[in-house]
Design a protein around this motif. Structure first.
Motif, PDB file in Angstrom:
ATOM      1  N   GLU A 280       0.806  -1.212   0.000  1.00 21.10           N
ATOM      2  CA  GLU A 280       0.000   0.000   0.000  1.00 21.10           C
ATOM      3  C   GLU A 280       0.847   1.274   0.000  1.00 21.10           C
ATOM      4  N   GLU A 293      -9.534  15.246  -1.430  1.00 26.64           N
ATOM      5  CA  GLU A 293      -9.444  14.097  -2.324  1.00 26.64           C
ATOM      6  C   GLU A 293      -8.386  13.109  -1.842  1.00 26.64           C
ATOM      7  N   ALA A 296      -9.733  11.253   1.245  1.00 29.44           N
ATOM      8  CA  ALA A 296     -10.731  10.240   0.880  1.00 29.44           C
ATOM      9  C   ALA A 296     -10.049   9.016   0.273  1.00 29.44           C
ATOM     10  N   PHE A 297      -9.057   9.253  -0.582  1.00 30.56           N
ATOM     11  CA  PHE A 297      -8.320   8.147  -1.203  1.00 30.56           C
ATOM     12  C   PHE A 297      -7.609   7.314  -0.142  1.00 30.56           C
ATOM     13  N   ARG A 299      -8.313   7.080   3.091  1.00 31.55           N
ATOM     14  CA  ARG A 299      -9.271   6.365   3.938  1.00 31.55           C
ATOM     15  C   ARG A 299      -9.748   5.077   3.272  1.00 31.55           C
ATOM     16  N   THR A 300     -10.019   5.161   1.976  1.00 30.91           N
ATOM     17  CA  THR A 300     -10.494   3.983   1.252  1.00 30.91           C
ATOM     18  C   THR A 300      -9.435   2.884   1.235  1.00 30.91           C
ATOM     19  N   ARG A 301      -8.198   3.254   0.896  1.00 32.58           N
ATOM     20  CA  ARG A 301      -7.118   2.267   0.848  1.00 32.58           C
ATOM     21  C   ARG A 301      -6.845   1.701   2.237  1.00 32.58           C
ATOM     22  N   ASP A 303      -8.820   1.536   5.020  1.00 33.86           N
ATOM     23  CA  ASP A 303      -9.873   0.690   5.577  1.00 33.86           C
ATOM     24  C   ASP A 303      -9.915  -0.684   4.904  1.00 33.86           C
ATOM     25  N   ALA A 304      -9.728  -0.706   3.595  1.00 32.95           N
ATOM     26  CA  ALA A 304      -9.721  -1.997   2.893  1.00 32.95           C
ATOM     27  C   ALA A 304      -8.546  -2.855   3.361  1.00 32.95           C
ATOM     28  N   THR A 441     -11.303   6.326  10.399  1.00 32.01           N
ATOM     29  CA  THR A 441     -10.817   5.099   9.765  1.00 32.01           C
ATOM     30  C   THR A 441     -10.904   3.956  10.767  1.00 32.01           C
TER      31      THR A 441
END
Length: 512
Positions: A280, A293, A296-297, A299-301, A303-304, A441
């Motif tokens: 990552e 932006e 948000a990017f 947080r998505t990476r 959390d996954a 997160t």
């Protein structure tokens, strides 16, 4: 990346299994001396190698690649290689010369023949540490170009070199001589680990220019990032150093058993925590756009990645707690490694399970900070962790067994449990500060609860099977018990609708 790590770690377990067979643990001095001697050059490798180098070098190097500044990227990579080579060469020389003065700092409980053997092994192993650092530089370059398998599979050659030495000389040499032979095999393996990666690095970076050009702005940025990460990694390594120092004060064999247990413990840490965090880092470092932006990017990476880590690490912790004896017996109990060694290894594994989830999730949070070019925040929290590890480690390892009236050897389990408690404190601090920076997160309590429920039921079923089965060969027993554990956990998580379980099932079906 996980495939490369798995190949390396599996052979690492084979290596440690053969070491347990030929060197033993509590029945001689060779295993303790080798584990202690390897800790000092390993400290150098970890300080200058993968962790600190990746966190400081990859974000800068990836940005240059993203902007198509490949000529500058090659010069930066070359300058970093030259600086690393010079610094580590000097430290290796000092390490070889000053080895007798280093032993009291890492194993004050060693005296007589054990101390002398540790000095000899330290001098043998130190040159390999410099080669490991250069191999880590290759890893940083390869990861930046999204070439993950080679860099993480390269340690296979290191393990193969040591396995070959154990198989070739284990039955022919006494334990003291074999330990020295094994040290030289480690150095040969370190060279092979570096050499196998170098051709691909040279192909990917045709503009590589090796020089001590520390005046370039990009190189100065790498060095500026490196300093706090270096101290952060140093702080973390102090924790491992303290564990070994305290273990050397415990009865004979505890340093060796701690090393054997760490081999098992680091398997899920490497496969899931390190693999996902390292993969990552270049992805997160390539984030573009305004602050919202980017947040948000990330947080998505993040959390996954946290969900993927938790899915695999929670059952690992449950297995260490309930089935650690099955694991340790299958991997180590043969030759000079006896039943008593297996029981204490289980205790150490159970202690390590306390902080297994926190340490792996914390790695991904640290990678997020590094992607934001913030290397100081993880350092501050690492200082808190090590302070707690040192204080709690001493209390749990030395006074507590005496107060409880138990065998002093159980102090080794106290060391890993105390480190786990400190790891949870660090993880919560990392998460809290990052949440204030990029937004909320983390994995939900419902998700974690479902995983623990599945892992707990699976462990109970496997434990019952273990008690019900008649005496079997250790490998057969482990296959049946651990196989049942894995199948029940996977089935329950699928039934409970865990997305990661269904994704894993879909991948298995596609491969068929």
């Amino acid at each position: 990346m996980a495939s490369g790590i798995l190949a390396s770690r599996v052979l690492g377990v084979v290596r440690q299994s053969l070491m347990a067979r030929y060197l033993g643990a509590t029945t001689g001095i060779a295993a303790d001396a080798f584990m202690a001697a390897f800790k000092i050059p390993n400290l150098l490798q970890n300080l200058f190698g993968e962790g600190a180098l990746s966190a400081s070098f990859i974000p800068v190097y990836v940005k240059l690649l993203t902007r198509e500044e490949r000529e500058e990227a090659g010069r930066v990579a070359g300058a970093v290689a030259a600086i690393l080579g010079l610094v580590t060469s000097l430290l290796v020389l000092l390490g070889v010369l000053l080895a007798p003065y280093l032993i009291p700092l890492i194993a004050p409980g060693f005296t007589g023949a054990k101390r002398e053997l540790t000095v000899t092994l330290t001098r043998v192993l130190f040159p390999g540490a410099g080669l490991f650092v250069l191999a880590s530089w290759c890893l940083g370059v390869l990861n930046s170009h999204r070439k993950f398998f080679l860099s993480y599979a390269a340690p296979v050659l290191w393990n193969v070199a040591m396995i070959a030495a154990l198989l070739g000389f284990g039955g022919r040499q006494d334990r003291i001589t074999l330990a020295v032979t094994l040290g030289w095999a480690s150095v040969v393996g370190a060279f092979l680990q570096f050499a196998i990666q170098l051709p691909t690095v040279l192909r990917l970076v045709p503009s590589l220019r090796v020089s001590l050009d520390y005046t370039r702005a990009s190189v100065r940025r790498v060095l500026a990032n490196f300093t706090p990460v270096f101290f952060s990694r140093g702080v973390v390594q102090i924790s491992a150093y303290v564990d070994q120092l305290l273990a050397s004060l415990l009865p004979q064999g505890m340093v060796a058993l701690l090393g054997y247990a760490v081999t098992i413990y680091t398997l899920p840490v490497s496969l899931f925590g390190m693999a996902i965090s390292a993969a990552e880092l270049p992805e997160m470092s390539s984030a573009i756009g305004d602050a919202n932006e980017t947040a948000a990017f990330l947080r998505t990476r993040l959390d996954a990645g946290l969900r993927r880590i938790a899915y695999f690490v929670i059952p690992s912790a449950a297995a260490f707690l309930v089935l650690g004896d099955v694991i340790a017996r299958a991997l180590f109990e043969s030759g000079r490694f006896n039943e008593t060694d297996t029981i204490f290894t289980w205790g150490i594994l159970a202690g390590s399970a306390v902080g297994l989830l926190a340490s792996t999730l914390g790695r991904l949070y640290s990678s997020t900070y590094y992607a934001l070019h913030d290397t100081r925040t993880p350092l501050r929290f690492a200082l808190i962790r090590v302070t707690l590890t040192t204080a709690l480690g001493y209390l749990f390892a030395i006074p507590l067994p005496r107060l409880l009236g138990v065998d002093l050897r159980w102090g080794a389990a106290g060391l890993t449990a105390s480190a786990g408690i400190a790891g949870w404190v660090e993880f919560m601090l990392l998460r809290s500060r990052l949440n204030r920076r990029i937004g909320r997160t983390g994995v939900s309590g419902r998700f974690v609860g479902a995983l623990w429920l599945s892992a707990g039921v699976a462990a109970a079923v496997a434990f019952a099977i273990h008690r019900w089965l008649p005496p079997l060969h250790r490998f057969v027993l482990a296959a049946l018990v651990l196989g049942a554990f894995g199948l029940v956990y996977a089935a329950l998580t699928i039934v409970l609708g865990i997305p990661e379980a269904r994704v894993l099932l879909a991948r298995v079906r596609r491969r068929r």
